[in-house]
Design a protein around this motif. Structure first.
Motif, short mmCIF file in Angstrom:
data_model
loop_
_atom_site.label_atom_id
_atom_site.label_comp_id
_atom_site.label_asym_id
_atom_site.label_seq_id
_atom_site.Cartn_x
_atom_site.Cartn_y
_atom_site.Cartn_z
N VAL A 126 0.86 -1.19 0.00
CA VAL A 126 0.00 0.00 0.00
C VAL A 126 0.89 1.23 0.00
CG1 VAL A 126 -1.75 1.30 1.29
CG2 VAL A 126 -1.81 -1.21 1.28
N CYS A 127 0.55 2.21 -0.84
CA CYS A 127 1.28 3.49 -0.83
C CYS A 127 0.28 4.62 -0.64
CB CYS A 127 2.02 3.68 -2.15
SG CYS A 127 2.94 5.25 -2.22
N VAL A 128 0.54 5.50 0.35
CA VAL A 128 -0.29 6.69 0.49
C VAL A 128 0.54 7.93 0.20
CG1 VAL A 128 -1.83 5.65 2.20
CG2 VAL A 128 0.12 6.99 2.97
N CYS A 129 -0.14 8.93 -0.36
CA CYS A 129 0.48 10.22 -0.64
C CYS A 129 -0.18 11.23 0.29
CB CYS A 129 0.25 10.57 -2.11
SG CYS A 129 0.96 12.16 -2.56
N MET A 130 0.62 11.89 1.13
CA MET A 130 0.06 12.77 2.15
C MET A 130 0.59 14.19 1.94
SD MET A 130 -0.43 11.77 6.14
CE MET A 130 1.18 12.21 6.73
N LEU A 131 -0.31 15.16 2.06
CA LEU A 131 0.04 16.57 1.89
C LEU A 131 0.85 17.06 3.09
CD1 LEU A 131 -0.70 18.96 -0.04
CD2 LEU A 131 -2.60 19.45 1.54
N ILE A 132 1.85 17.87 2.85
CA ILE A 132 2.58 18.50 3.96
C ILE A 132 1.89 19.81 4.31
CG2 ILE A 132 4.76 19.48 4.71
CD1 ILE A 132 6.18 17.65 2.80
N MET A 133 1.41 19.90 5.55
CA MET A 133 0.69 21.10 5.98
C MET A 133 1.68 22.08 6.59
SD MET A 133 -2.60 20.25 5.55
CE MET A 133 -3.73 20.86 6.81
N PRO A 134 1.45 23.39 6.40
CA PRO A 134 2.29 24.37 7.07
C PRO A 134 2.11 24.21 8.59
CG PRO A 134 0.65 25.44 5.64
CD PRO A 134 0.33 23.99 5.68
N PHE A 135 3.14 24.39 9.35
CA PHE A 135 2.99 24.24 10.80
C PHE A 135 4.03 25.10 11.51
CE2 PHE A 135 6.51 21.68 9.91
CZ PHE A 135 7.22 21.49 11.07
N ARG B 32 -4.36 6.87 -2.19
CA ARG B 32 -3.96 5.55 -1.67
C ARG B 32 -3.96 4.57 -2.84
NH1 ARG B 32 -6.48 0.77 0.30
NH2 ARG B 32 -5.43 -0.07 2.15
N ALA B 33 -2.81 3.94 -3.10
CA ALA B 33 -2.72 2.95 -4.18
C ALA B 33 -2.33 1.60 -3.60
CB ALA B 33 -1.68 3.40 -5.21
N VAL B 34 -2.80 0.53 -4.23
CA VAL B 34 -2.56 -0.82 -3.72
C VAL B 34 -1.96 -1.68 -4.83
CG1 VAL B 34 -3.61 -2.86 -2.67
CG2 VAL B 34 -4.52 -0.59 -2.17
N ALA B 35 -0.98 -2.50 -4.47
CA ALA B 35 -0.40 -3.45 -5.43
C ALA B 35 -0.14 -4.78 -4.72
CB ALA B 35 0.89 -2.88 -6.00
N GLY B 36 0.51 -5.70 -5.40
CA GLY B 36 0.73 -7.04 -4.85
C GLY B 36 1.95 -7.11 -3.94
#
Lengths: 358, 358
Positions: free
Chosen positions: A43-52, A69-73
């Motif tokens: 599983v691969c997720v891509c997450m936004l970087i929020m200003p902090f 979110r992408a899924v592979a074998g």
């Protein structure tokens, strides 16, 4: 990015996106990638970087800004081989970026947590391959998948212990100053007896032993034969060796649990042994890292992950493990993660960026 | 002999021999074939049938009239597949006959004892295949290879119990009136813990557990790493799963034995557990067949076969098993066979002919 176009078609989408981006002349959002690569799926997720504010208490936004979110074998190199594992990892990262309308130039950090990473050599090999795929300023981390599971419970902090018990089992821990230790995780031949595979294999063995006259009769015989659609324990041998997949055997765990819940003594003994084994893995990690301090009474987080540890009605293996660990270490604070390990991996990447002031 | 010339080249030699035979006009010698087919190799012996007085005490000639011995590879259909197993069996029988200057027309009986025969279906399939290969008057027997091992100790009588402990393990017994029972023999996943594979896997597990902090340190770690040319227990995982052959792991048994002989407690515990397991297989068979009579005190033969049971200097697993079985069944008469299992199979075929007056 020497290898950027080795798998030309995989990254083709980036060209169009960069043309579009330069037409729109806007600053693109920055992202991190988190990967959880297991023997069953990746599983691969891509997450936004929020200003902090780096000085404020760095609490995480709710909900987490997961863009895609992408899924592979399978991406365990021990299982499918190096090249197939890499192709799977590259494809799933490209998929996640495409779904998030991002490119590799938007990525600030990647945390790749894959099973089968047991040795610094494994880590170095995967790192240098990743290095060629991403721009040089991207931060890259390669870990055993247990590390992402820990982070999924601690929301990105590498501190405490995780116990995974699914088809396989492993315990993995980190101290605040970065020391790490693991126990189990060496597969069924090398003593992962508390795993789903281990529990199911013990149950199958109990059926054979009862049939032989080497062990007590139990309710496991009829329920397992019925589940597998077999008529005699003699047929178990053919069933077991016809397919070497560990997951196929581990799938019998719920049958063992329901047998134990109905009061069967043999099934109860198997689950009690599994609890002892799982707890002993956790305790070995705690002791080696002194996670509970000198007097053994400090608090520490124990993240519980995997199908074997999920709550059952009557016989809750996870609860029994926690109770067994707590007897020796009363500061045990169990966590059942609310996010998946791939998100844990993304949080690890993000955490690194936060700690280093972007 | 429908299939006599399916593998034309295999039986080509018979034509020349029959031409030569009809020229010489002599009565040809009659023979039996005995086969022992295992997972590692297959042995076929061709034995001459000696004239004998059916009413006299049927003592066997010394030495046994073995005319030839041929060897081939694996003939376990679970391991190499049905067709490859059959080709191997057909070739090794042709080789043995050719070396004995005999043909299939000289054969009176064939006893084929192969591993992987666990179910009447297996037996029937192989029997009907053999039926097509030999003239209709030839007596044919198909058995699990443990039966030939028993006969190698009892010189052809199917009465008593055999314990095999090599890479795998099985206990198999027969009563005088033909009832039979077995215990173990279901492979490493299904609880053959006293086998060579089982002993070695426990030793490897002990190394991993000591390294993890889940088990006591022992001398096994350094001696096993040295034997396998590895530098750290972390590398054991890769070594174990890189090759699934059970025999490769079982080859470590002598290392465990020498460690136990040197006084290592962990190695000693592993061997003691193996003794308990092996003895419990034998006892289960004895009990189910009442081989020791109603009061448990009758004599019975226990045939001991396989590398694990061969005498070592200090730690003799076979001797310990016998002592453990004898505690419950004082009439145990251990036999270490002087001939190989293939000869046992030939003796079974011969015995059948003797009992039925040729």
């Amino acid at each position: 990015m020497k290898r950027a176009y080795r798998n030309g078609e995989i990254w083709e989408f980036e060209k169009e996106m960069s043309i579009k981006g330069s037409r729109e002349r806007r600053r693109r959002d920055e992202v991190v990638l988190g990967l959880d690569g297991g023997t069953t799926s990746t599983v691969c997720v891509c997450m936004l970087i929020m200003p902090f504010d780096a000085n404020a208490d760095a609490s995480l936004p709710q909900p987490l800004p997961v863009l895609s979110r992408a899924v592979a074998g399978c991406s365990n190199h021990n299982s499918v081989g190096e090249m197939a594992a890499r192709d799977t990892l590259e494809q799933v990262m490209a998929d996640a970026l495409l779904m998030a309308s991002s490119t590799r130039y938007d990525v600030r950090a990647v945390c790749l947590a894959v099973s089968g990473v047991n040795h610094p050599n494994d880590q170095q090999r995967i790192l240098s391959w990743l290095r060629d795929m991403f721009p040089t300023n991207v931060k890259l981390f390669v870990q055993n998948d247990a590390v992402a599971a820990l982070a999924s419970g601690t929301m990105g902090k590498l501190h405490g212990c995780v116990l995974i018990a699914g088809t396989g089992t492993i315990a993995y821990g980190f101290t605040e100053d970065g020391r790490e230790a693991r126990a189990a995780g060496a597969g069924p031949i090398l003593g992962d007896w508390g795993s789903g595979y281990g529990i199911a294999a013990q149950a199958l063995t109990a059926v054979v032993r009862a049939h032989d006259g080497r062990g007590p009769c139990s309710a496991l015989t009829s329920i397992i034969l019925e589940t597998l659609n077999l008529t005699s324990p003699d047929e178990l041998v053919g069933w077991v060796y016809s397919d070497p997949s560990w997951a196929r055997i581990a799938a019998l765990v719920p049958v063992v649990v329901s047998c134990a819940e109905a009061g069967d003594q043999v099934a109860n003994k198997i689950l009690q042994d599994a609890v002892y084994e799982l707890a002993s893995s956790v305790k070995a990690v705690i002791r080696r890292l002194s996670l509970c301090g000198e007097d053994g009474k400090d608090n520490f987080h124990l993240v519980m992950v995997g199908g074997v540890l999920e709550a059952n009605k009557g016989w809750d293996i996870g609860r029994e493990v926690i109770s067994c660990v707590s007897k020796d270490f009363p500061g045990t604070l169990p966590i059942h993660p609310q996010v998946e390990p791939a998100v844990g991996a993304a949080l690890l990447a993000w955490n690194y960026l936060m700690r280093h002031n972007f």
